[in-house]
Write an enzyme that holds these catalytic residues in place. Structure first.
Site, PDB file in Angstrom:
ATOM      1  NE  ARG A   1      -2.364  -1.891  11.307  1.00 19.98           N
ATOM      2  CZ  ARG A   1      -3.252  -1.101  10.962  1.00 19.98           C
ATOM      3  NH1 ARG A   1      -4.404  -0.810  11.701  1.00 19.98           N
ATOM      4  NH2 ARG A   1      -3.096   0.270  10.192  1.00 19.98           N
TER       5      ARG A   1
ATOM      6  NE  ARG B   1      -1.657   5.076   8.953  1.00 15.01           N
ATOM      7  CZ  ARG B   1      -2.843   4.719   8.921  1.00 15.01           C
ATOM      8  NH1 ARG B   1      -3.342   4.156   7.911  1.00 15.01           N
ATOM      9  NH2 ARG B   1      -3.726   4.705  10.119  1.00 15.01           N
TER      10      ARG B   1
ATOM     11  CD  GLU C   1      -8.776  -1.175  10.523  1.00 17.77           C
ATOM     12  OE1 GLU C   1      -8.625  -2.082   9.581  1.00 17.77           O
ATOM     13  OE2 GLU C   1      -8.363   0.004  10.304  1.00 17.77           O
TER      14      GLU C   1
ATOM     15  NE  ARG D   1      -3.692  -2.511   2.368  1.00 15.46           N
ATOM     16  CZ  ARG D   1      -4.411  -2.606   3.154  1.00 15.46           C
ATOM     17  NH1 ARG D   1      -5.061  -1.755   4.090  1.00 15.46           N
ATOM     18  NH2 ARG D   1      -5.436  -3.717   3.081  1.00 15.46           N
TER      19      ARG D   1
ATOM     20  CB  SER E   1     -11.939  -4.164   8.363  1.00 20.19           C
ATOM     21  OG  SER E   1     -11.494  -2.821   8.965  1.00 20.19           O
TER      22      SER E   1
END
Length: 435
Positions: free
Chosen positions: A396, A283, A355, A268, A358
């Site tokens: 994460r 991130r 987070e 990403r 999801s």
């Protein structure tokens, strides 16, 4: 992609729904105006084609009877020119219509909290209280550096900012985490897959990343012409190849629901995230994630969303990591989702939940774009419903383990369920013999 017929027949309802996602009503007015003009031109073209077919038969009859058909032939040439012009207009209007439709988000479900951003998210449930440590907790990036299991400096040297090397016990922990996730997902009934990590344009459009979010990904360029993009993109998530595995296919309903899982790297660009989470594993430009995807019948998708979310929660519970489940507000949910539950894990050093998964029900939004359908027992075709969820984000999870399982002396206890995956290691300590 949304169904233009649903918008056309329920315009006020559609405006209200999409306003919750930040779409201005004028965008739908423009869409409907284009749709109406397109349908009028298409109807006129079809009428002229029917007239041409009828007159062509009359001309053929006249020729067989040695009659003069010159005037009729000339008239039909003019009709042919009109048809060509109308068809060109229809094609142009279709492109304009699809341009708008491909950039409209999914309709939010009525049960999703209404609000423009994450401030309107609603906590659904919480599992365990936040971890309390008797000392001031260190951040995972500090722990990883001190233990010499995460090397940010060399990651930046070799690749740039937001890249990292995992070393020794760090690499082993990362591998232990995703192997544990895959094993548990398989026990839950998912079929493991190893998908391609490069996908074509149609695949990125099928799951909703293209055309709206091109800036968020890495697309391969031509070596001979760096300005020319090739039809290959590094996947931002395994959701893309897993969902598109079924693109343009018809599935018999007896095979539904289909559950698949995969571990893959995710790439990403993090466009627009300057200044956010610049340190640590939260991130990254490249990270690993285990994905879960479901393909199911329309009437089953909400029950499947509950199952998907429970599957993700199970992994955190087995790791004994405190978390809560949050229903995302309409303005915070993903582009393709009708409703999303985020799982947020507790991070002691940051004193907040972050987070880690999801879980989304995309209803028929992706299936319409990717033409994923199923045939019922009566032979009737339906668009499938697609769901996806992280099970879980690996980096994460490593960050959460380092922070929640840290000890005052700077070592990290290995979660009990991961000990077999770590070759019996129960505690991560600094190893001076590492490179």
């Amino acid at each position: 992609m949304l169904d233009i017929k649903v918008i056309r027949d329920n315009l006020d309802w559609a405006k209200d729904k999409l306003a919750r996602r930040g779409v201005k009503p004028a965008e739908l007015d423009d869409l409907i105006a284009i749709d109406q003009e397109r349908r009028e031109d298409l109807n006129q073209s079809e009428q002229l084609k029917a007239k041409r077919n009828q007159v062509s038969k009359q001309i053929a009859t006249a020729k067989r009877n040695k009659e003069d058909a010159t005037a009729a032939i000339a008239a039909m040439r003019q009709v042919g020119d009109e048809i060509k012009q109308l068809d060109e207009q229809v094609n142009e209007l279709t492109e304009k219509q699809n341009y708008i439709l491909l950039r409209l988000p999914n309709f939010p479900d009525d049960s999703a909290p209404i609000g423009p951003n994450e401030d309107y998210n609603q906590e659904v449930r919480k599992w365990h209280n936040p971890t309390e440590l008797s000392f001031t907790p260190k951040a995972h990036w500090e722990l990883g550096t001190n233990l010499d299991i995460l090397d940010w400096d060399r990651g930046a040297k070799v690749s740039g900012a937001r890249f990292v090397y995992y070393k020794g016990a760090g690499a082993l922990l990362e591998r232990a985490v995703f192997n544990f996730f895959l094993d548990e997902n398989i026990k839950a009934g998912y079929t493991e897959m190893i998908p391609p990590y490069l996908v074509n344009e149609e695949s990125m459009q099928g799951t909703g990343q293209f055309p709206k979010f091109r800036e968020d990904v890495y697309t391969i360029v031509d070596n001979d012409d760096p300005k020319k993009q090739l039809d290959l993109t590094l996947i931002p998530t395994a959701e893309v190849p897993l969902v598109n595995y079924f693109r343009d296919e018809i599935i018999h309903e007896d095979k539904l629901p289909i559950n698949v899982t995969a571990m893959s790297p995710a790439f990403r660009s993090e466009a627009g995230s300057a200044g956010r989470d610049t340190r640590g594993l939260i991130r990254m430009h490249e990270f690993r994630k285990v994905e879960m995807v479901k393909i199911c019948k329309q009437e089953d998708s909400w029950a499947e969303l509950d199952k998907l979310t429970a599957n993700a929660e199970h992994l955190l519970q087995k790791l004994n990591l405190p978390y809560h489940v949050v229903a995302l507000a309409t303005g915070d949910a993903s582009f393709t989702s009708a409703k999303t539950y985020d799982l947020e894990v507790w991070m002691p050093a940051q004193d907040k939940y972050r987070e880690i998964s999801s879980c989304s029900n995309c209803t028929d939004f992706q299936a319409r774009r990717a033409q994923i359908r199923y045939r019922d027992e009566d032979g009737k075709l339906h668009l499938a419903h697609t769901l996806n969820g992280s099970g879980l984000a690996v980096g994460r999870t490593v960050a959460a383990i380092l922070e929640n399982y840290q000890n005052e002396d700077g070592t990290v206890t290995v979660p009990e369920v991961l000990v077999p995956y770590m070759g019996g290691m129960t505690k991560i300590t600094k190893n001076p013999s590492l490179i």
